[in-house]
Scaffold this active site. Structure first.
Site, mmCIF file in Angstrom:
data_model
loop_
_atom_site.group_PDB
_atom_site.id
_atom_site.type_symbol
_atom_site.label_atom_id
_atom_site.label_comp_id
_atom_site.label_asym_id
_atom_site.label_seq_id
_atom_site.Cartn_x
_atom_site.Cartn_y
_atom_site.Cartn_z
ATOM 1 N N SER A 159 43.381 33.096 33.534
ATOM 2 C CA SER A 159 43.696 32.624 32.185
ATOM 3 C C SER A 159 45.181 32.349 32.013
ATOM 4 C CB SER A 159 43.278 33.668 31.146
ATOM 5 O OG SER A 159 41.928 34.009 31.312
HETATM 6 N N1 SAH Z 1 40.429 37.941 33.890
HETATM 7 C C1 SAH Z 1 40.349 37.003 34.975
HETATM 8 C C2 SAH Z 1 39.690 35.737 34.522
HETATM 9 C C3 SAH Z 1 38.678 35.329 35.509
HETATM 10 S S1 SAH Z 1 37.629 33.990 35.054
HETATM 11 C C4 SAH Z 1 41.719 36.776 35.588
HETATM 12 O O1 SAH Z 1 42.717 37.218 35.004
HETATM 13 O O2 SAH Z 1 41.805 36.193 36.669
HETATM 14 C C5 SAH Z 1 36.139 34.829 34.690
HETATM 15 C C6 SAH Z 1 35.529 35.706 35.750
HETATM 16 O O3 SAH Z 1 34.278 36.171 35.256
HETATM 17 C C7 SAH Z 1 35.232 35.008 37.080
HETATM 18 O O4 SAH Z 1 35.823 35.733 38.107
HETATM 19 C C8 SAH Z 1 33.730 35.042 37.164
HETATM 20 O O5 SAH Z 1 33.250 35.139 38.477
HETATM 21 C C9 SAH Z 1 33.377 36.262 36.345
HETATM 22 N N2 SAH Z 1 32.011 36.291 35.851
HETATM 23 C C10 SAH Z 1 31.245 35.252 35.417
HETATM 24 N N3 SAH Z 1 30.036 35.676 35.042
HETATM 25 C C11 SAH Z 1 30.011 37.031 35.242
HETATM 26 C C12 SAH Z 1 29.029 38.042 35.026
HETATM 27 N N4 SAH Z 1 27.818 37.771 34.547
HETATM 28 N N5 SAH Z 1 29.377 39.304 35.316
HETATM 29 C C13 SAH Z 1 30.604 39.621 35.813
HETATM 30 N N6 SAH Z 1 31.561 38.708 36.028
HETATM 31 C C14 SAH Z 1 31.275 37.423 35.750
#
Ligand code: SAH
Length: 217
Positions: free
Chosen positions: A65
């Site tokens: 993000s």
């Molecule tokens: N907070 C993270 C943002 C990552 S983007 C950062 O700072 O990098 C969102 C993340 O959510 C991705 O890694 C994706 O794989 C994960 N995600 C998507 N669906 C999910 C689910 N059902 N359970 C757990 N993680 C999930």
């Protein structure tokens, strides 16, 4: 060494121009973002952009993000240093590091194995000892470790998963984006009050979807 100085300079500028100038006031958030090396969480090819004012791609089609959104969500969580946090969507682990710097313990759940492993490696190398990782579907939260003081969801479902609100403490706060991918989503601040859920709109945001049963919608 020179490169590290350059990153420190870029990080300082990020805190001033992207956070302080936009009303991020929580000193714990400003301190954490002023010291945590965000460039170690992004793909090598994007290191020079790590402190820029936008999200960046990480592996497996996911994103880290924008710094301001990380700061805003963390500030709105109103974290105290004795608290236990649940994070859904570990991704790069950058948001996890910010949370772990402020809270007592962070429980983080990631569905994609490569990201679960990658984030664990970076965070362990940085010496964090108060982060617990789980490779699982975040829609289920982390029942064995519930309840949590605060919950942060960093991918967008279509509605608030009930299993997550049920794992929140009384008066606990959850920050969660809701809506379809590639449409305007709303970031909600949800407070649990007895059997009631109070929803407050915080901002318009754009997150990747919270994947359901490994199928993207
Ligand atoms: N907070 C993270 C943002 C990552 S983007 C950062 O700072 O990098 C969102 C993340 O959510 C991705 O890694 C994706 O794989 C994960 N995600 C998507 N669906 C999910 C689910 N059902 N359970 C757990 N993680 C999930």
């Amino acid at each position: 060494m020179e490169k590290n100085k350059e990153f420190a300079y870029l990080r300082h500028n990020m805190v001033v121009s992207q956070l302080l100038n936009r009303n991020i006031k929580d000193t714990n958030v400003l301190d954490a973002m002023g010291k945590i090396p965000r460039h170690l969480f992004v793909d090598k090819n994007y290191r020079d952009e790590a402190y820029s004012d936008h999200p960046l791609p990480i592996i497996m089609g996911q994103t880290i993000s924008q710094p301001y959104i990380v700061a805003l969500m963390t500030q709105e969580l109103e974290i105290a240093n004795h608290e236990k946090i649940l994070e859904i969507g570990t991704g790069s682990g950058y948001q996890t590091a910010i949370l772990a710097d402020i809270a007592k313990e962070v429980y983080t759940v990631e569905t994609i194995k490569e990201l679960f492993e990658g984030a664990q490696k970076v965070l362990k190398n940085l010496g964090y000892q108060n982060i617990y990782f789980k490779n699982s579907d975040g829609y289920n939260g982390w029942l064995e470790k519930a309840p949590f003081d605060k919950i942060i969801v960093t991918a967008a479902p279509l509605e608030i998963p009930e299993l997550l609100t049920s794992q929140l403490k009384e008066q606990g706060i959850m920050l969660i984006p809701i809506g379809f991918p590639s449409q305007t989503q709303i970031l909600y601040k949800v407070t649990k009050s007895g059997s009631r859920i109070i929803k407050e709109e915080v901002a318009n945001v754009a997150f990747v979807p919270l994947i359901k049963d490994k199928i993207k919608y």
